[in-house]
Design an enzyme around this catalytic site. Sequence first.
Site, mmCIF file in Angstrom:
data_model
loop_
_atom_site.group_PDB
_atom_site.id
_atom_site.type_symbol
_atom_site.label_atom_id
_atom_site.label_comp_id
_atom_site.label_asym_id
_atom_site.label_seq_id
_atom_site.Cartn_x
_atom_site.Cartn_y
_atom_site.Cartn_z
ATOM 1 N N SER A 187 1.025 -1.188 0.054
ATOM 2 C CA SER A 187 0.092 -0.139 0.003
ATOM 3 C C SER A 187 1.006 1.361 0.016
ATOM 4 C CB SER A 187 -0.869 -0.078 1.164
ATOM 5 O OG SER A 187 -1.941 0.704 1.045
ATOM 6 N N ASP A 213 -8.852 -5.547 -5.793
ATOM 7 C CA ASP A 213 -8.535 -4.521 -4.791
ATOM 8 C C ASP A 213 -9.228 -3.330 -5.233
ATOM 9 O OD1 ASP A 213 -7.247 -2.418 -3.285
ATOM 10 O OD2 ASP A 213 -5.078 -2.995 -3.863
ATOM 11 N N HIS A 270 -7.100 -6.049 -1.236
ATOM 12 C CA HIS A 270 -6.041 -5.110 -1.025
ATOM 13 C C HIS A 270 -4.850 -6.039 -0.513
ATOM 14 C CE1 HIS A 270 -3.829 -1.270 -0.899
ATOM 15 N NE2 HIS A 270 -3.853 -1.413 0.445
#
Length: 618
Positions: A223, A339, A370
């Site tokens: 991320s 995601d 994710h």
Amino acid sequence: MKKSNVQILNSAITGWILFLLLLFTGVQQQLFAQAKPIFENGEAQIVPEFKDSTKWIRHDLWVETEFDTDGDGKKDRMHVAVTRPQQTETEGHKLPVIYASSPYYAGTAGNNREFFWDVRHELGEPGPPHVNPEVKRTGERPIISNTEIYIWVPRGYVVVHSSSPGTGLSQGAPTVGGQNESLAPKAVIEWLTGKENGYTSPDGNEKVTAFWSTGKVGMTGTSYNGTLPIAAATTGVKGLEAIIPIAPNTSYYHYYRSNGLVRSPGGYLGEDIDVLYDFIHSGDESKRAYNNRTVRDTEMAQGMDRITGDYNDFWAGRDYLNQMGNFKAALLMAHGFNDWNVMPEHSYRIYQEARRKGVPSMIYYHQNGHGGPPPLSMMNRWFTRYLHGIENGVENDPKAWIVREKDPQNKPTPYADYPNPSASEVTMYLTGGAPGAGTLNLQKTATAKRETLVDNYSFSGSALAQAEITEHRLMYLSPVLKEDVHISGTASIKIKLASDKPATNLSVWLVSLPWNEGRNARITDNIITRGWADPQNHSSIRKSEPLIPGKFYELNFELQPDDQIIPAGQQIGLMIFSSDREFTLWPRPGTQLTIDLDGTSLTLPIVGGKEALNRSIQ
């Protein structure tokens, strides 16, 4: 001449001493050899002498950068933590480095609803102000984070962590994609490759060197933590040899906007770049007022533009695709096709450009949401090749690894590349059927028709997809598939529409029907891919213009990349609607959108092309 007894005794003692020294030296050499990195099948193996975490050396320091973003007249220093095998101290080992950086290590503000923008307002109007929280910093020296260390230190690496500017004990201001977030890891990598910019304290002059580093550095993270390896790589810094970004945000415009539309990331309705700034701002409390004033309340407030959603120089400066000129680190990219937070376009766009530039590149996609790293073996081979320099042939491996729908994430299927080289674009045309479902056809119908939907954010996209009859969406279905259909790449839509108001949301879902909500439903069963756009940006993503009610406009835009096999027995459905309850603003219900079917079409990337799709639907 005969030797005396004393001489004989001395000679014997000397011989024994020499023997013992040689024996001791041999034992030392044997132990030293045993403590070196070990490689089998092209992968770094766990070294028993490196495995004992109680003997690891852990210390922290500050690395001086080339910028001052907190306004104190001094160059900002980044807080850095090191974890290394004791042999780097006792036996003089030099090892390559796995480096991870993050704005999250020292705590965050939380996700209270009042911290986010209220999405209940008309398009083109400002939303009501939201609360700006204060982060309570957490963590104690010398440990910044324990991520990565138990994987990589036993395998012959030093692991380094740093906090991003304006977070934790790092100086400076968070900028959420600003230049300092690229230059901060660059400075740390320069220290790891021999530059004397490391200090034992945030303000002192006592220096510390990375004498235990080979100067070969790899970065990884997920991320935001996966964004920073890309940010560092765009600087072209010497020593950054390889990166493995996982679900990285590569453009803050693509994260908070979509084709001119103000759109939230999945799961965080009402988040925007200023919200994320507050979320991570865990740095020195005495510097926060200055940072807030200069970054959040000036640069961001003037540049983010929640009114039009247009692309501008503020957003262009936070798009790493625009900064790829010096990019040369070997790239192993990882992402999930489902995601809906950091969407799969983020990784695909950087992978495409890296391949175009000739940078060694590989991509791994799974079918989940994710996060989700590549299999450890794949990561190990990548770092072994580019950090240890072991010729394991990874550069000749297949370029794409896709986890198929029913397979575990550590069992991807290899392909020559992504998209699948056997895929080609197939265009499908629409026949009306509102308020029920129309059809998707390979041939364009002779009779033009227009169909109308009425916007209402009260209904979720999944509810609209399952409705047999509703005025709040338009649905167009393929025939029931006789064979599996493999989609690989980026679908796109050309749509001709009119609105009865000057502004409207536009949302498009590609779905697989019938919808499956059973206990054993998989994440791939229902939504194939999605996309959003602002009709006011039909001519330019940089400049929107109010719609003339009743006038038709043509838009062309891409949906999110995908690689999915739609099983026989399903139907592919194109759903067109206005406000997406999970992602867009929520204007008052009632806006009418009219779609000109003659000017609207869907293009799908089909493995086997038109012949394969035709075989499945005829």
